[in-house]
Design an enzyme around this catalytic site. Structure first.
Site, PDB file in Angstrom:
ATOM      1  N   SER A 162      44.129  51.212  41.754  1.00 38.50           N
ATOM      2  CA  SER A 162      43.785  50.319  42.852  1.00 38.50           C
ATOM      3  C   SER A 162      42.571  50.857  43.620  1.00 38.50           C
ATOM      4  O   SER A 162      41.524  51.053  43.028  1.00 38.50           O
ATOM      5  CB  SER A 162      45.003  50.127  43.759  1.00 38.50           C
ATOM      6  OG  SER A 162      44.809  49.056  44.638  1.00 38.50           O
ATOM      7  N   ASP A 394      47.549  41.265  36.533  1.00 33.72           N
ATOM      8  CA  ASP A 394      47.271  41.614  37.925  1.00 33.72           C
ATOM      9  C   ASP A 394      46.210  40.680  38.491  1.00 33.72           C
ATOM     10  O   ASP A 394      45.168  40.468  37.869  1.00 33.72           O
ATOM     11  CB  ASP A 394      46.799  43.065  37.997  1.00 33.72           C
ATOM     12  CG  ASP A 394      46.432  43.505  39.402  1.00 33.72           C
ATOM     13  OD1 ASP A 394      46.983  42.939  40.364  1.00 33.72           O
ATOM     14  OD2 ASP A 394      45.610  44.427  39.527  1.00 33.72           O
ATOM     15  N   HIS A 446      49.676  45.159  38.273  1.00 31.24           N
ATOM     16  CA  HIS A 446      48.892  46.166  38.992  1.00 31.24           C
ATOM     17  C   HIS A 446      49.382  47.584  38.719  1.00 31.24           C
ATOM     18  O   HIS A 446      48.587  48.509  38.593  1.00 31.24           O
ATOM     19  CB  HIS A 446      48.977  45.865  40.494  1.00 31.24           C
ATOM     20  CG  HIS A 446      47.955  46.561  41.323  1.00 31.24           C
ATOM     21  ND1 HIS A 446      46.607  46.288  41.247  1.00 31.24           N
ATOM     22  CD2 HIS A 446      48.080  47.529  42.275  1.00 31.24           C
ATOM     23  CE1 HIS A 446      45.944  47.050  42.115  1.00 31.24           C
ATOM     24  NE2 HIS A 446      46.819  47.810  42.739  1.00 31.24           N
TER      25      HIS A 446
END
Length: 469
Positions: A162, A394, A446
């Protein structure tokens, strides 16, 4: 101030203590693990949790892991994704993770920056930015090798996910620059669904949504005809204004507030309305900072581009409200705040409660970089291998961003997009360049190591060993 100085002294004493008895474990660990603190500046102290390899800790590679946010704890990686123990729903016990990465490497989880998790500032000032964070993370890495000198010459890898897409390249580049003064056996860096380019993430999010059947055909045609001169593939959606900006805003509002899970399109949101995941707030603030301000943008749509509005709002101090409770982190919160757990991992009694993400860090964090291209180029040029892996469901940091980012680096392509397999099934796709591998993880969101654990274990194992996928 006296209390703060005493606290800093106490933390310094506890640096590097072995965890002797971790509450709630349902198995007997066959590895050593440690929890402690690094004083990385005059006022910032970072907490870390270190798990030695279950295989050959004296020879196996060493991984430094960073979760993103900015403002979220790397212990999410430890207790939810690839650590040796995973938090159970009761919030009191831990179960063994069959696909723990410490079966092939020793892993250091660093809670960064100060203010995240059990990391703190002695003077209460947790204001930071991308450069300061990378500098303090570098200091933590150096202090780790001082505290554990037996690992100094191990093959070392910097990894994260991320907003770790900023933490990891900036730290890795700093290690490269510091090799003469502090040599590290740096072999590679890896990013999971990394936030590597702000504009690409905005553009590709819209295309991702259309490709997954989330945008009405009439709206798409209008966007292509009126806003992109008939060529939406090369259209810079971050610069649209007027009714075109409104169309893009509507799409983003649906992606984030329409009842879908932004972390994984095909994974249900948590049905408990009382669960309001802080990670959603921090994703909104970090990688989609304007999603909670559409009304204001509508009023100013003729005065500014979408990108400029996003940039302005990312610097706003206004509190965010997240209405999509997709991720339930209550088990981690309960476990990490258990007094017996705090004692076992050497947390000073006068440190506050642990939280998965820090509102204060996120709202004060100053983002400096919107494109990781120069950092990745420097890293590859210095013969440090790079792996970019993306779960392909994601929506927060979608695979199309990573794919286009990789292709635009200007590296020589050595293998066109090709399936890679795990257990005789297609696990994703790989595209190889000189010094860099881009891969997708089929059906993962994710947090790919959590949701496609066997496939990710295999992919990381191959990367560590420098073997083809």
């Amino acid at each position: 101030m006296k209390t703060l100085l005493l606290l800093a002294f106490f933390v310094g004493v506890t640096c590097g203590e072995e965890i002797k008895d971790l509450p709630g474990l349902d198995f007997e660990p066959n590895f050593k693990h440690y929890s402690g603190f690094f004083q990385v500046s005059d006022n910032h102290v970072l907490h870390y949790w270190f798990v030695e390899s279950q295989n050959e800790p004296s020879n196996d590679p060493l991984i430094f892991w960073f979760n993103g946010g900015p403002g979220c704890s790397s212990l999410d990686g430890l207790l939810n994704e690839m650590g040796p123990y995973v938090a159970n729903e009761d919030g009191k016990t831990l179960r063994e993770n069959e696909y723990s990465w410490n079966k092939m490497a020793s892993v250091v989880y660093i809670e960064s920056p100060a203010g995240v998790g059990y990391s703190y500032a002695t003077d209460g000032n947790i204001t930071t930015n991308d450069d300061l964070t990378s500098l303090e993370n570098y200091e933590a890495v150096k202090q780790f090798f001082t505290e554990f000198p037996q690992f100094r010459h191990h093959q070392t890898f910097i990894m994260g996910e991320s907003y770790g897409g900023v933490y990891v390249p900036t730290l890795t580049a700093r290690i490269v620059d510091g090799q003469k003064d502090f040599p590290i056996n740096l072999k590679g860096m890896a990013l999971g669904n990394g936030y590597v380019n702000e504009k690409l993430n905005i553009d590709t999010s819209v295309r991702f949504a259309y490709g997954h059947g989330l945008i009405d055909e009439k709206i798409w045609n209008t966007l292509e005809r009126d806003c992109c001169r008939g060529c939406i593939d090369s259209c810079d959606l971050t610069q649209v204004t007027g009714h075109c900006a409104t169309l893009v805003e509507d799409i983003f509002q649906f992606l984030w507030f329409g009842g879908l899970n932004p972390y994984d399109l095909y994974r249900d949101c948590d049905p408990n309305p009382s669960v309001n995941s802080k990670r959603m707030k921090h994703m909104l603030r970090g990688v989609a900072p304007a999603m909670a301000h559409f009304d204001e943008l509508l009023k100013n749509q003729t005065k500014t581009s979408l990108y400029q509005f996003l940039k302005n709002k990312s610097q706003s101090q206004k509190p965010l409200k997240a209405d999509v409770p997709c991720l339930n982190d209550t088990e981690m919160l309960s476990y990490m705040n258990n007094p017996k757990v705090r004692k076992a991992i050497h947390i000073p009694f006068n440190l506050g409660k642990w939280d998965i993400c820090s509102d204060k860090v996120t709202t004060t964090y100053q983002k400096q970089y919107t494109d990781m291209t120069p950092f990745i180029k420097k890293i590859v040029k210095n013969h440090v291998r790079v792996l970019l892996y993306y779960g392909d469901t994601d929506m927060a940091c979608n695979f199309m961003m990573g794919q286009q980012f990789s292709d635009q680096l200007g590296l020589r392509r050595t293998l066109k997009k090709t399936p890679w397999k795990y257990d005789r099934q297609i696990a994703g796709f790989k595209t190889l360049f000189d010094g860099l591998s881009f891969i997708t993880i089929r059906g993962a969101g994710h947090m790919a190591p959590q949701w496609r654990a066997p496939q990710m274990y295999y992919a990381v194992q191959q990367f560590l060993n420098n073997h083809p996928l």
